[in-house]
Design a protein around this motif. Sequence first.
Motif, PDB file in Angstrom:
ATOM      1  N   VAL A 231      59.418 117.733-110.849  1.00  0.00           N
ATOM      2  CA  VAL A 231      59.543 119.182-110.790  1.00  0.00           C
ATOM      3  C   VAL A 231      58.197 119.849-110.483  1.00  0.00           C
ATOM      4  O   VAL A 231      58.146 120.921-109.905  1.00  0.00           O
ATOM      5  CB  VAL A 231      60.145 119.713-112.113  1.00  0.00           C
ATOM      6  CG1 VAL A 231      59.119 119.747-113.213  1.00  0.00           C
ATOM      7  CG2 VAL A 231      60.758 121.090-111.913  1.00  0.00           C
ATOM      8  N   TRP A 232      57.083 119.153-110.799  1.00  0.00           N
ATOM      9  CA  TRP A 232      55.772 119.764-110.610  1.00  0.00           C
ATOM     10  C   TRP A 232      55.415 119.931-109.154  1.00  0.00           C
ATOM     11  O   TRP A 232      54.679 120.843-108.801  1.00  0.00           O
ATOM     12  CB  TRP A 232      54.693 118.991-111.366  1.00  0.00           C
ATOM     13  CG  TRP A 232      54.976 119.101-112.815  1.00  0.00           C
ATOM     14  CD1 TRP A 232      55.462 118.118-113.621  1.00  0.00           C
ATOM     15  CD2 TRP A 232      54.908 120.285-113.605  1.00  0.00           C
ATOM     16  NE1 TRP A 232      55.689 118.624-114.875  1.00  0.00           N
ATOM     17  CE2 TRP A 232      55.357 119.945-114.897  1.00  0.00           C
ATOM     18  CE3 TRP A 232      54.515 121.596-113.359  1.00  0.00           C
ATOM     19  CZ2 TRP A 232      55.418 120.857-115.931  1.00  0.00           C
ATOM     20  CZ3 TRP A 232      54.573 122.503-114.392  1.00  0.00           C
ATOM     21  CH2 TRP A 232      55.017 122.140-115.659  1.00  0.00           C
ATOM     22  N   VAL A 235      57.094 123.197-108.371  1.00  0.00           N
ATOM     23  CA  VAL A 235      56.341 124.289-108.980  1.00  0.00           C
ATOM     24  C   VAL A 235      55.056 124.524-108.198  1.00  0.00           C
ATOM     25  O   VAL A 235      54.702 125.649-107.849  1.00  0.00           O
ATOM     26  CB  VAL A 235      56.022 123.994-110.468  1.00  0.00           C
ATOM     27  CG1 VAL A 235      55.077 125.038-111.033  1.00  0.00           C
ATOM     28  CG2 VAL A 235      57.297 123.927-111.285  1.00  0.00           C
ATOM     29  N   VAL A 239      53.741 127.886-106.300  1.00  0.00           N
ATOM     30  CA  VAL A 239      52.482 128.523-106.697  1.00  0.00           C
ATOM     31  C   VAL A 239      51.574 128.675-105.481  1.00  0.00           C
ATOM     32  O   VAL A 239      50.985 129.736-105.248  1.00  0.00           O
ATOM     33  CB  VAL A 239      51.797 127.710-107.816  1.00  0.00           C
ATOM     34  CG1 VAL A 239      50.373 128.191-108.028  1.00  0.00           C
ATOM     35  CG2 VAL A 239      52.591 127.818-109.109  1.00  0.00           C
ATOM     36  N   VAL A 277      49.429 125.484-116.539  1.00  0.00           N
ATOM     37  CA  VAL A 277      50.429 124.749-115.756  1.00  0.00           C
ATOM     38  C   VAL A 277      49.912 123.357-115.407  1.00  0.00           C
ATOM     39  O   VAL A 277      50.622 122.356-115.514  1.00  0.00           O
ATOM     40  CB  VAL A 277      50.785 125.534-114.470  1.00  0.00           C
ATOM     41  CG1 VAL A 277      51.599 124.670-113.519  1.00  0.00           C
ATOM     42  CG2 VAL A 277      51.535 126.801-114.824  1.00  0.00           C
ATOM     43  N   SER A 281      51.472 119.708-116.573  1.00  0.00           N
ATOM     44  CA  SER A 281      51.933 118.692-115.630  1.00  0.00           C
ATOM     45  C   SER A 281      51.180 117.386-115.841  1.00  0.00           C
ATOM     46  O   SER A 281      51.749 116.306-115.752  1.00  0.00           O
ATOM     47  CB  SER A 281      51.800 119.186-114.190  1.00  0.00           C
ATOM     48  OG  SER A 281      50.480 119.583-113.937  1.00  0.00           O
TER      49      SER A 281
END
Length: 319
Positions: A231-232, A235, A239, A277, A281
């Motif tokens: 999922v990172w 993300v 970003v 964040v 991660s």
Amino acid sequence: MPDQRLSVIIPVLNEERMIDLLAKALVPELEKLDLGWNVLFVDDGSTDRTLDRIRALSAADPRITAISFSRNFGKEQAMAAGLRYATGDCVLIMDADLQHPPHYIAEFVARWRQGGRVVFGQRVNRDADSFLRRKYSDVFHAVFGFLAGARLPRGIVDFVLLDRTAVDAMNALDERTRFTKGMFSWIGFNTAVVPFDTGERVAGKSTFNFLKLLRFALDGIVSFSTLPLRVWSIVGAFVSLGALGYSVYFLVKTLLFKTDVPGFPSLMVSIMFFSGVQMISLGVIGEYVGRIFEEVKHRPLYIVADEVGLADTATNRHG
Ligand code: UDP
Ligand code: MG
């Protein structure tokens, strides 16, 4: 003599007060079945007189047997050892504290005879659990279901009967990080469910605390899903896109209207947010790397120090 046999596996940790009570409730139920039976206690490194109590039972009835770990390895490991040692045509796993009432066993066996190869016990009332633990377990099931693809039936516990074919399948899963409940579902097969009422623990006290449960939940999620790892990148992509858009906005704004220097707070906030964040991660990656390390070391899941009432099965001692 019935030619099929049920093996009952019972992980025990410091249950000296429960052993006799349990045997008294369990043995008559087993005798009622149209099946041969034996009981295998897995002593998970008890430091009280649990093993002595079991030895006494075993001396009186050779169908009661035990293995004893060299130290506490945890209930998941105890169940794994039990499944490897069990010799029956079907194998039942249950707790020692009578929260898994023995009078339901006949129903498990009936479902098994109807063709269920994995028969789950499903709790219908959870009054014995605290409000917090119930909520916690709900959240876990929701998260697990979402991440690992909703494979766990609701309310199932480690009160479960497996056909020999399912036991062999479980024994073929060689992973170190055991999340047995998830593994029962993962192996597939025809499943059946036996709803049961759970009561208060009869004697002794529960050894599971919040931290242990959190560890357990993390093990479950991390060993059944790689979504938290992947999922990172998504993300990160969002970003970066946001940052790109923001820089364009600033460029245009500066060119058209000149700079206005204030903006320190938003700078601080975004630095803090994004370092947060990043740390999350990294932490997620750490969870996986740690478990990969565990797997790579390939240590045995458990070490058996003593066997009670068993013919020598030395091959299983360092499972
Ligand atoms: N148990 C075990 N090893 C451990 C902790 C517990 O073998 O490290 C056994 C314990 O003796 C019992 C079963 O696992 O038979 C369930 O434990 P408990 O009743 O403490 O858990 P809860 O019912 O609160 O989930
Ligand atoms: Mg209990």
